[in-house]
Design a protein around this motif. Structure first.
Motif, PDB file in Angstrom:
ATOM      1  N   GLU A  90       0.864  -1.179   0.000  1.00  0.00           N
ATOM      2  CA  GLU A  90       0.000   0.000   0.000  1.00  0.00           C
ATOM      3  C   GLU A  90       0.899   1.228   0.000  1.00  0.00           C
ATOM      4  O   GLU A  90       1.802   1.340   0.830  1.00  0.00           O
ATOM      5  CB  GLU A  90      -0.885   0.002   1.251  1.00  0.00           C
ATOM      6  N   VAL A  92       1.136   5.069   0.656  1.00  0.00           N
ATOM      7  CA  VAL A  92       0.419   6.164   1.328  1.00  0.00           C
ATOM      8  C   VAL A  92       1.182   7.460   1.100  1.00  0.00           C
ATOM      9  O   VAL A  92       2.397   7.511   1.293  1.00  0.00           O
ATOM     10  CB  VAL A  92       0.258   5.882   2.843  1.00  0.00           C
ATOM     11  N   ARG A  94       1.233  11.453   2.238  1.00  0.00           N
ATOM     12  CA  ARG A  94       0.709  12.333   3.290  1.00  0.00           C
ATOM     13  C   ARG A  94       1.126  13.773   3.021  1.00  0.00           C
ATOM     14  O   ARG A  94       2.295  14.037   2.759  1.00  0.00           O
ATOM     15  CB  ARG A  94       1.257  11.908   4.649  1.00  0.00           C
ATOM     16  N   GLY A  99      -3.963  10.670  11.694  1.00  0.00           N
ATOM     17  CA  GLY A  99      -4.063   9.232  11.954  1.00  0.00           C
ATOM     18  C   GLY A  99      -2.822   8.643  12.586  1.00  0.00           C
ATOM     19  O   GLY A  99      -2.230   9.227  13.495  1.00  0.00           O
ATOM     20  N   SER A 100      -2.430   7.465  12.081  1.00  0.00           N
ATOM     21  CA  SER A 100      -1.320   6.719  12.683  1.00  0.00           C
ATOM     22  C   SER A 100      -0.004   7.493  12.588  1.00  0.00           C
ATOM     23  O   SER A 100       0.873   7.349  13.435  1.00  0.00           O
ATOM     24  CB  SER A 100      -1.182   5.356  12.009  1.00  0.00           C
ATOM     25  N   TYR A 121       3.344   0.256   3.071  1.00  0.00           N
ATOM     26  CA  TYR A 121       2.867  -0.742   4.033  1.00  0.00           C
ATOM     27  C   TYR A 121       2.711  -2.063   3.296  1.00  0.00           C
ATOM     28  O   TYR A 121       2.202  -2.085   2.162  1.00  0.00           O
ATOM     29  CB  TYR A 121       1.506  -0.328   4.625  1.00  0.00           C
ATOM     30  N   ASP A 129      -0.869  -5.046   8.267  1.00  0.00           N
ATOM     31  CA  ASP A 129      -0.286  -4.092   7.307  1.00  0.00           C
ATOM     32  C   ASP A 129       0.896  -3.307   7.884  1.00  0.00           C
ATOM     33  O   ASP A 129       0.810  -2.085   8.078  1.00  0.00           O
ATOM     34  CB  ASP A 129      -1.347  -3.072   6.828  1.00  0.00           C
ATOM     35  N   ASP A 175      -4.279  12.955   3.238  1.00  0.00           N
ATOM     36  CA  ASP A 175      -3.465  11.788   2.884  1.00  0.00           C
ATOM     37  C   ASP A 175      -4.332  10.810   2.103  1.00  0.00           C
ATOM     38  O   ASP A 175      -5.551  10.979   2.028  1.00  0.00           O
ATOM     39  CB  ASP A 175      -2.833  11.123   4.133  1.00  0.00           C
ATOM     40  N   LYS A 177      -4.282   6.458   0.325  1.00  0.00           N
ATOM     41  CA  LYS A 177      -3.603   5.188   0.057  1.00  0.00           C
ATOM     42  C   LYS A 177      -3.959   4.729  -1.350  1.00  0.00           C
ATOM     43  O   LYS A 177      -5.128   4.799  -1.739  1.00  0.00           O
ATOM     44  CB  LYS A 177      -4.083   4.144   1.077  1.00  0.00           C
ATOM     45  N   ASP A 200     -13.061   6.176   1.233  1.00  0.00           N
ATOM     46  CA  ASP A 200     -12.643   5.038   2.066  1.00  0.00           C
ATOM     47  C   ASP A 200     -11.130   5.012   2.249  1.00  0.00           C
ATOM     48  O   ASP A 200     -10.634   4.464   3.225  1.00  0.00           O
ATOM     49  CB  ASP A 200     -13.050   3.706   1.408  1.00  0.00           C
ATOM     50  N   ASN A 201     -10.391   5.550   1.280  1.00  0.00           N
ATOM     51  CA  ASN A 201      -8.928   5.474   1.404  1.00  0.00           C
ATOM     52  C   ASN A 201      -8.216   6.821   1.243  1.00  0.00           C
ATOM     53  O   ASN A 201      -7.010   6.871   1.010  1.00  0.00           O
ATOM     54  CB  ASN A 201      -8.334   4.403   0.469  1.00  0.00           C
ATOM     55  N   CYS A 202      -8.982   7.888   1.438  1.00  0.00           N
ATOM     56  CA  CYS A 202      -8.383   9.236   1.482  1.00  0.00           C
ATOM     57  C   CYS A 202      -8.817   9.902   2.779  1.00  0.00           C
ATOM     58  O   CYS A 202      -9.891   9.606   3.295  1.00  0.00           O
ATOM     59  CB  CYS A 202      -8.941  10.126   0.375  1.00  0.00           C
ATOM     60  N   ARG A 203      -8.013  10.828   3.269  1.00  0.00           N
ATOM     61  CA  ARG A 203      -8.510  11.747   4.299  1.00  0.00           C
ATOM     62  C   ARG A 203      -8.822  13.062   3.608  1.00  0.00           C
ATOM     63  O   ARG A 203      -7.949  13.645   2.938  1.00  0.00           O
ATOM     64  CB  ARG A 203      -7.491  11.963   5.422  1.00  0.00           C
ATOM     65  N   ARG A 219     -14.620   5.441  11.441  1.00  0.00           N
ATOM     66  CA  ARG A 219     -13.631   4.954  12.416  1.00  0.00           C
ATOM     67  C   ARG A 219     -13.861   5.584  13.784  1.00  0.00           C
ATOM     68  O   ARG A 219     -13.710   4.940  14.810  1.00  0.00           O
ATOM     69  CB  ARG A 219     -12.206   5.316  11.967  1.00  0.00           C
TER      70      ARG A 219
HETATM   71  N1  UDP Z   1      -5.566   3.704   4.505  1.00  0.00           N
HETATM   72  C1  UDP Z   1      -6.279   2.808   3.749  1.00  0.00           C
HETATM   73  N2  UDP Z   1      -6.215   1.484   4.062  1.00  0.00           N
HETATM   74  C2  UDP Z   1      -5.458   1.010   5.087  1.00  0.00           C
HETATM   75  C3  UDP Z   1      -4.739   1.937   5.860  1.00  0.00           C
HETATM   76  C4  UDP Z   1      -4.809   3.275   5.547  1.00  0.00           C
HETATM   77  O1  UDP Z   1      -6.965   3.179   2.804  1.00  0.00           O
HETATM   78  O2  UDP Z   1      -5.419  -0.216   5.303  1.00  0.00           O
HETATM   79  C5  UDP Z   1      -5.625   5.137   4.182  1.00  0.00           C
HETATM   80  C6  UDP Z   1      -6.382   5.942   5.211  1.00  0.00           C
HETATM   81  O3  UDP Z   1      -7.731   6.097   4.846  1.00  0.00           O
HETATM   82  C7  UDP Z   1      -5.662   7.262   5.184  1.00  0.00           C
HETATM   83  C8  UDP Z   1      -4.228   6.909   4.786  1.00  0.00           C
HETATM   84  O4  UDP Z   1      -4.300   5.629   4.173  1.00  0.00           O
HETATM   85  O5  UDP Z   1      -6.214   8.108   4.180  1.00  0.00           O
HETATM   86  C9  UDP Z   1      -3.261   6.878   5.930  1.00  0.00           C
HETATM   87  O6  UDP Z   1      -3.790   6.086   6.950  1.00  0.00           O
HETATM   88  P1  UDP Z   1      -3.019   5.872   8.345  1.00  0.00           P
HETATM   89  O7  UDP Z   1      -1.749   5.131   8.081  1.00  0.00           O
HETATM   90  O8  UDP Z   1      -2.910   7.165   9.056  1.00  0.00           O
HETATM   91  O9  UDP Z   1      -3.865   4.823   9.100  1.00  0.00           O
HETATM   92  P2  UDP Z   1      -5.062   4.972  10.127  1.00  0.00           P
HETATM   93  O10 UDP Z   1      -4.735   6.074  11.059  1.00  0.00           O
HETATM   94  O11 UDP Z   1      -6.226   5.260   9.248  1.00  0.00           O
HETATM   95  O12 UDP Z   1      -5.100   3.617  10.736  1.00  0.00           O
END
Ligand code: UDP
Length: 254
Positions: A90, A92, A94, A99-100, A121, A129, A175, A177, A200-203, A219
Motif C-alpha cells: 500500500e 500512502v 501524506r 491518523g497513525s 505498508y 499491514d 493523505d 492510500k 474510504d482510502n483518502c482523508r 472509524r
Molecule cells: N488507509 C487505507 N487502508 C489502510 C490503511 C490506511 O486506505 O489499510 C488510508 C487511510 O484512509 C488514510 C491513509 O491511508 O487516508 C493513511 O492512513 P493511516 O496510516 O494514518 O492509518 P489509520 O490512522 O487510518 O489507521
C-alpha cells in the motif's frame, strides 16, 4: 449482484470474472471495516458513491496520463477493470499529519508537513499491514526497484493532481492510500493504478471548517458518514440534486 464467477471478496469490494479474458468486474459493497477488521459496519449507499467517485477520479487521472486499471462503470455498483497482478504494497502519501502518522511522531493532527511524504505498508491482514521500507519490498521481491520507482513517481503525480482537484472543490487532501498492479500486454508489462480512490482510502477535510469528509467519520463514530461521502461527490460535481440513485454514466473527457 452479478451471476458471474466470484474471484475474490474483500472488505469493501467483490471481484467477479469479467466478460472478456483479462477483465474483471469490481463490485462496491456498503460494508465498511476499520482497525484491521476489528470494527465492522454498513454505510448505506457507500458502494454506489464510491463506485461513482472512483470512476470520476480514475478517469480524470487517465486524462492526465496516469495509467489505471479502470475501463468503464457498468452500473450503480459495478465497474469493469483490467485484470492486473496486484503488488502487495500500500502506497500512502501524506500532505498533513493525521491518523497513525500523527501518533507515531507525536504530532498534532492537522500539522503541516515540510513536504509530501511517501510511505509503504505491506498488505497483510495477518500482520496488520506493517510499515515497511524499500529495502524490505525489494529484498522480499514484492516489487522490483523499477516497479517501486514507477509506483513512487505515479503516487506523487496522483497526489499533485488530486490535491489540486480537491482544493477546487473546497477539500484538503490530507493523505491517501493507493495500490498498483502489473498489467501484462503481449510483450510488455507496466505498472498501473488499481483498486479504488474514494473517501474510504483518502482523508478529506473541508478547507474552511476542517470538517472530516471521509472514513474517519466511521472509524471515530462521528456519524453522518454517507452524507459526507455524498457531499464529496456533490462538490466534485458528479451527484445530481436528486441524489445518488440516478447517477448518469460518465463519458471519457481526456
Ligand atoms: N488507509 C487505507 N487502508 C489502510 C490503511 C490506511 O486506505 O489499510 C488510508 C487511510 O484512509 C488514510 C491513509 O491511508 O487516508 C493513511 O492512513 P493511516 O496510516 O494514518 O492509518 P489509520 O490512522 O487510518 O489507521
Amino acid at each position: 449482484m452479478s451471476r458471474r464467477r466470484r474471484i475474490y471478496e474483500g472488505k469493501a469490494k467483490v471481484l467477479f470474472e469479467g466478460p472478456e479474458p483479462g477483465t474483471l468486474i469490481q463490485y462496491f459493497k456498503d460494508d465498511a471495516s476499520a482497525f484491521n477488521n476489528q470494527k465492522k459496519g454498513t454505510i448505506t449507499g457507500k458502494g454506489v458513491l464510491n463506485n461513482r467517485i472512483s470512476e470520476y477520479l480514475m478517469m480524470r487521472l487517465e486524462g492526465m496520463g496516469i495509467p489505471t486499471h479502470f475501463v468503464r462503470r457498468l452500473n450503480m455498483r459495478e465497474q469493469l477493470v483490467r485484470e492486473v497482478e496486484i503488488i502487495p504494497v500500500e502506497v500512502v502519501i501524506r500532505n498533513v499529519a493525521a491518523g497513525s502518522f500523527a501518533k507515531r511522531f507525536g504530532m498534532a493532527e492537522g500539522a503541516a508537513l515540510p513536504r509530501s511524504i511517501c510511505e509503504y505498508y505491506y498488505k497483510s491482514d495477518e500482520l496488520g499491514d506493517p510499515l515497511v521500507t524499500e529495502e524490505h519490498i525489494t529484498a522480499f521481491g514484492w516489487a522490483s526497484p523499477q516497479d517501486l520507482d514507477d509506483m513512487f513517481n505515479l503516487a506523487l503525480r496522483i497526489n499533485d493532481y488530486l490535491s489540486g482537484l480537491f482544493l477546487g472543490a473546497g477539500i484538503r487532501l490530507v493523505d491517501f492510500k493507493v495500490e498498483f498492479g502489473r498489467l501484462y500486454t503481449q510483450d510488455d508489462m507496466r505498472i498501473v493504478l488499481a483498486d479504488e480512490i474514494s473517501p474510504d482510502n483518502c482523508r478529506l477535510w473541508d478547507t474552511k471548517t476542517n470538517e472530516i469528509m471521509d472514513k474517519d467519520r466511521f472509524r471515530r463514530d462521528l456519524g453522518g458518514v454517507a452524507e459526507a461521502y455524498q457531499e464529496v461527490a456533490r462538490r466534485l460535481g458528479i451527484l445530481p440534486e436528486s441524489g445518488p440513485q440516478e447517477v448518469p454514466s460518465a463519458k471519457m473527457t481526456a
